[in-house]
Design a protein around this motif. Structure first.
Motif, PDB file in Angstrom:
ATOM      1  N   GLU A 104       0.853  -1.191   0.000  1.00 29.98           N
ATOM      2  CA  GLU A 104       0.000   0.000   0.000  1.00 29.98           C
ATOM      3  C   GLU A 104       0.893   1.246   0.000  1.00 29.98           C
ATOM      4  O   GLU A 104       2.052   1.181   0.419  1.00 29.98           O
ATOM      5  N   ASP A 105       0.337   2.376  -0.442  1.00 33.60           N
ATOM      6  CA  ASP A 105       1.005   3.697  -0.363  1.00 33.60           C
ATOM      7  C   ASP A 105       2.265   3.826  -1.214  1.00 33.60           C
ATOM      8  O   ASP A 105       3.158   4.621  -0.902  1.00 33.60           O
ATOM      9  N   THR A 106       2.365   3.038  -2.292  1.00 38.20           N
ATOM     10  CA  THR A 106       3.528   3.170  -3.176  1.00 38.20           C
ATOM     11  C   THR A 106       3.322   4.340  -4.140  1.00 38.20           C
ATOM     12  O   THR A 106       2.200   4.804  -4.352  1.00 38.20           O
ATOM     13  N   LEU A 107       4.418   4.802  -4.728  1.00 33.74           N
ATOM     14  CA  LEU A 107       4.337   5.819  -5.778  1.00 33.74           C
ATOM     15  C   LEU A 107       3.724   5.202  -7.040  1.00 33.74           C
ATOM     16  O   LEU A 107       2.880   5.804  -7.695  1.00 33.74           O
ATOM     17  N   ALA A 108       4.160   3.991  -7.391  1.00 32.79           N
ATOM     18  CA  ALA A 108       3.667   3.342  -8.620  1.00 32.79           C
ATOM     19  C   ALA A 108       3.865   1.831  -8.521  1.00 32.79           C
ATOM     20  O   ALA A 108       4.667   1.353  -7.701  1.00 32.79           O
ATOM     21  N   VAL A 109       3.130   1.112  -9.344  1.00 33.52           N
ATOM     22  CA  VAL A 109       3.224  -0.354  -9.374  1.00 33.52           C
ATOM     23  C   VAL A 109       3.238  -0.819 -10.829  1.00 33.52           C
ATOM     24  O   VAL A 109       2.527  -0.263 -11.670  1.00 33.52           O
ATOM     25  N   VAL A 110       4.080  -1.829 -11.104  1.00 34.47           N
ATOM     26  CA  VAL A 110       4.110  -2.471 -12.422  1.00 34.47           C
ATOM     27  C   VAL A 110       3.921  -3.966 -12.168  1.00 34.47           C
ATOM     28  O   VAL A 110       4.696  -4.555 -11.409  1.00 34.47           O
ATOM     29  N   THR A 111       2.900  -4.571 -12.773  1.00 36.45           N
ATOM     30  CA  THR A 111       2.746  -6.022 -12.642  1.00 36.45           C
ATOM     31  C   THR A 111       3.235  -6.699 -13.925  1.00 36.45           C
ATOM     32  O   THR A 111       3.079  -6.160 -15.023  1.00 36.45           O
ATOM     33  N   CYS A 112       3.850  -7.880 -13.760  1.00 37.09           N
ATOM     34  CA  CYS A 112       4.498  -8.546 -14.906  1.00 37.09           C
ATOM     35  C   CYS A 112       4.300 -10.052 -14.887  1.00 37.09           C
ATOM     36  O   CYS A 112       4.172 -10.652 -13.817  1.00 37.09           O
ATOM     37  N   GLU A 113       4.340 -10.607 -16.083  1.00 39.86           N
ATOM     38  CA  GLU A 113       4.528 -12.047 -16.238  1.00 39.86           C
ATOM     39  C   GLU A 113       5.961 -12.265 -16.693  1.00 39.86           C
ATOM     40  O   GLU A 113       6.486 -11.455 -17.472  1.00 39.86           O
ATOM     41  N   LEU A 114       6.588 -13.357 -16.215  1.00 38.49           N
ATOM     42  CA  LEU A 114       7.987 -13.609 -16.578  1.00 38.49           C
ATOM     43  C   LEU A 114       8.079 -13.866 -18.084  1.00 38.49           C
ATOM     44  O   LEU A 114       7.444 -14.774 -18.618  1.00 38.49           O
ATOM     45  N   HIS A 115       8.867 -13.057 -18.764  1.00 41.14           N
ATOM     46  CA  HIS A 115       9.020 -13.148 -20.223  1.00 41.14           C
ATOM     47  C   HIS A 115      10.244 -14.000 -20.564  1.00 41.14           C
ATOM     48  O   HIS A 115      10.195 -14.903 -21.411  1.00 41.14           O
ATOM     49  N   SER A 116      11.366 -13.719 -19.896  1.00 40.51           N
ATOM     50  CA  SER A 116      12.619 -14.431 -20.162  1.00 40.51           C
ATOM     51  C   SER A 116      13.600 -14.132 -19.046  1.00 40.51           C
ATOM     52  O   SER A 116      13.350 -13.247 -18.206  1.00 40.51           O
ATOM     53  N   GLU A 117      14.685 -14.888 -18.995  1.00 39.61           N
ATOM     54  CA  GLU A 117      15.689 -14.667 -17.946  1.00 39.61           C
ATOM     55  C   GLU A 117      17.076 -14.950 -18.507  1.00 39.61           C
ATOM     56  O   GLU A 117      17.246 -15.820 -19.367  1.00 39.61           O
ATOM     57  N   TYR A 118      18.052 -14.186 -18.035  1.00 42.33           N
ATOM     58  CA  TYR A 118      19.429 -14.295 -18.532  1.00 42.33           C
ATOM     59  C   TYR A 118      20.385 -14.344 -17.349  1.00 42.33           C
ATOM     60  O   TYR A 118      20.424 -13.400 -16.544  1.00 42.33           O
ATOM     61  N   VAL A 119      21.131 -15.434 -17.216  1.00 39.88           N
ATOM     62  CA  VAL A 119      22.152 -15.525 -16.169  1.00 39.88           C
ATOM     63  C   VAL A 119      23.332 -14.669 -16.619  1.00 39.88           C
ATOM     64  O   VAL A 119      23.877 -14.869 -17.715  1.00 39.88           O
ATOM     65  N   VAL A 120      23.681 -13.696 -15.772  1.00 43.37           N
ATOM     66  CA  VAL A 120      24.787 -12.783 -16.102  1.00 43.37           C
ATOM     67  C   VAL A 120      25.662 -12.682 -14.849  1.00 43.37           C
ATOM     68  O   VAL A 120      25.288 -12.046 -13.871  1.00 43.37           O
ATOM     69  N   GLY A 121      26.828 -13.344 -14.884  1.00 41.34           N
ATOM     70  CA  GLY A 121      27.693 -13.332 -13.705  1.00 41.34           C
ATOM     71  C   GLY A 121      26.962 -13.926 -12.511  1.00 41.34           C
ATOM     72  O   GLY A 121      26.329 -14.988 -12.618  1.00 41.34           O
ATOM     73  N   ASP A 122      27.008 -13.222 -11.359  1.00 38.79           N
ATOM     74  CA  ASP A 122      26.364 -13.758 -10.151  1.00 38.79           C
ATOM     75  C   ASP A 122      24.920 -13.279  -9.980  1.00 38.79           C
ATOM     76  O   ASP A 122      24.328 -13.417  -8.918  1.00 38.79           O
ATOM     77  N   HIS A 123      24.340 -12.690 -11.028  1.00 42.65           N
ATOM     78  CA  HIS A 123      22.941 -12.257 -10.999  1.00 42.65           C
ATOM     79  C   HIS A 123      22.188 -12.880 -12.171  1.00 42.65           C
ATOM     80  O   HIS A 123      22.795 -13.384 -13.120  1.00 42.65           O
ATOM     81  N   THR A 124      20.852 -12.850 -12.086  1.00 42.21           N
ATOM     82  CA  THR A 124      20.010 -13.187 -13.240  1.00 42.21           C
ATOM     83  C   THR A 124      19.173 -11.966 -13.572  1.00 42.21           C
ATOM     84  O   THR A 124      18.591 -11.356 -12.658  1.00 42.21           O
ATOM     85  N   ILE A 125      19.149 -11.611 -14.848  1.00 43.90           N
ATOM     86  CA  ILE A 125      18.275 -10.522 -15.288  1.00 43.90           C
ATOM     87  C   ILE A 125      16.951 -11.152 -15.704  1.00 43.90           C
ATOM     88  O   ILE A 125      16.895 -11.976 -16.622  1.00 43.90           O
ATOM     89  N   PHE A 126      15.907 -10.806 -14.951  1.00 46.34           N
ATOM     90  CA  PHE A 126      14.564 -11.297 -15.263  1.00 46.34           C
ATOM     91  C   PHE A 126      13.848 -10.214 -16.071  1.00 46.34           C
ATOM     92  O   PHE A 126      13.761  -9.061 -15.639  1.00 46.34           O
TER      93      PHE A 126
END
Ligand code: FAD
Ligand code: NAD
Length: 156
Positions: A104-126
Motif C-alpha cells: 500500500e502507499d507506493t508511488l507506482a506499481v508495475v505487474t508482470c509475467e515472466l518473459h525471459s531470464e538471462y544468467v549474467v555473472g552472479d545475478h540473473t536478469i529477469f
C-alpha cells in the motif's frame, strides 16, 4: 579491482527504490531492489537484476509473475524491511492487484509475467512482460551513495 571502490562508483548512480513482490504456494515474498529499468515500449518489457543467492531468485522462477512496487519517500521502513535491514520484522499489509500481492502507499506499481531470464555473472536478469501499471501523486524514495534520500528540484 577493489569491491568497495566498485560499489562506491555504482552507488554514485542515483536510483529510485523498488520492492519486488510475488506469491508462491499462497506465501507472499518481497525483496528490495534498485537494479530495475524499463527495457521496451512495444512490447512493454521491464528488467530486474537479482543476485543468485537471493531467495527471490527462486520465487520468481516458481511463480513466473511478479510486481514492482516503486516506493514513495515515506516508505523507508519498507525498503529496510525487504532488504533485511530491520532487527524486528514489522507487520506488512499487502493488497491484491492484477492477481499479485502489492504494497500500500507506493508511488507506482508495475505487474508482470515472466518473459525471459538471462544468467549474467552472479545475478540473473529477469525480463517481465508488463500486464498492468498504476501511479499515485507522491514523491519517490531515492538511493544514492549508500544512503536513502528525497527529491529536491533545482531552479532552472
Ligand atoms: P528474504 O531474505 O527472504 O527477504 C528479505 C527481507 O524481507 C527479510 O528480512 C524478510 O523478513 C522480509 N520479507 C520477505 N517477505 C516478507 C513478507 N511477506 N512480509 C514481511 N517481510 C517480508 N539485491 C539484488 O539482488 N538486486 C537488487 O537490485 C538489489 N537492490 C537493492 C537496493 C537497496 C537499496 C538495498 C538496500 C538492497 C538491495 N538488494 C538487491 C539486496 C536485497 O534487498 C537483499 O539481499 C535481500 O535481503 C534479499 O532478500 P531475499 O530475496 O534473499 O529474501
Ligand atoms: P552499496 O554501496 O553496497 O551499493 C552501491 C551500489 O553498488 C548499488 O546500488 C549497486 O549498484 C551496486 N551493488 C552493491 N552490491 C551489489 C551486488 N551484490 N551486485 C551487484 N551490484 C551491487 O550499498 P549498501 O547500502 O551497502 O547496500 C546494502 C546491501 O544491498 C548490500 O549488501 C548490497 O550488496 C546490496 N545491494 C545489492 C544490489 C544488487 O545485487 N544489484 C544492489 C544494491 C544493493
Amino acid at each position: 579491482m577493489d569491491d568497495r571502490l566498485y560499489r562506491n562508483v555504482m552507488g554514485s548512480f542515483a536510483t529510485g527504490v523498488t520492492v519486488i513482490t510475488t506469491k508462491v504456494a499462497d506465501v507472499v515474498h518481497g525483496m528490495t531492489a534498485n537494479a530495475f529499468m524499463s527495457v521496451s515500449l512495444n512490447p512493454k518489457l521491464i528488467a530486474v537484476s537479482i543476485g543468485a543467492n537471493a531467495k527471490m531468485h527462486q520465487h520468481i522462477k516458481d511463480s513466473k509473475k511478479f510486481a514492482i512496487n516503486i516506493l514513495s519517500s515515506n516508505q523507508l521502513n519498507e525498503s529496510k524491511q525487504f532488504s533485511g535491514q530491520l532487527q524486528s520484522e514489522t507487520e506488512i499489509t499487502f493488497v491484491t492487484y492484477n492477481g499479485l500481492p502489492i504494497l500500500e502507499d507506493t508511488l507506482a506499481v508495475v505487474t508482470c509475467e515472466l518473459h525471459s531470464e538471462y544468467v549474467v555473472g552472479d545475478h540473473t536478469i529477469f525480463i517481465g512482460q508488463v500486464t498492468g501499471v498504476k501511479i499515485e501523486q507522491k514523491d519517490p524514495l531515492l538511493f544514492s551513495q549508500g544512503k536513502y534520500r528525497e527529491l529536491k528540484e533545482l531552479q532552472e
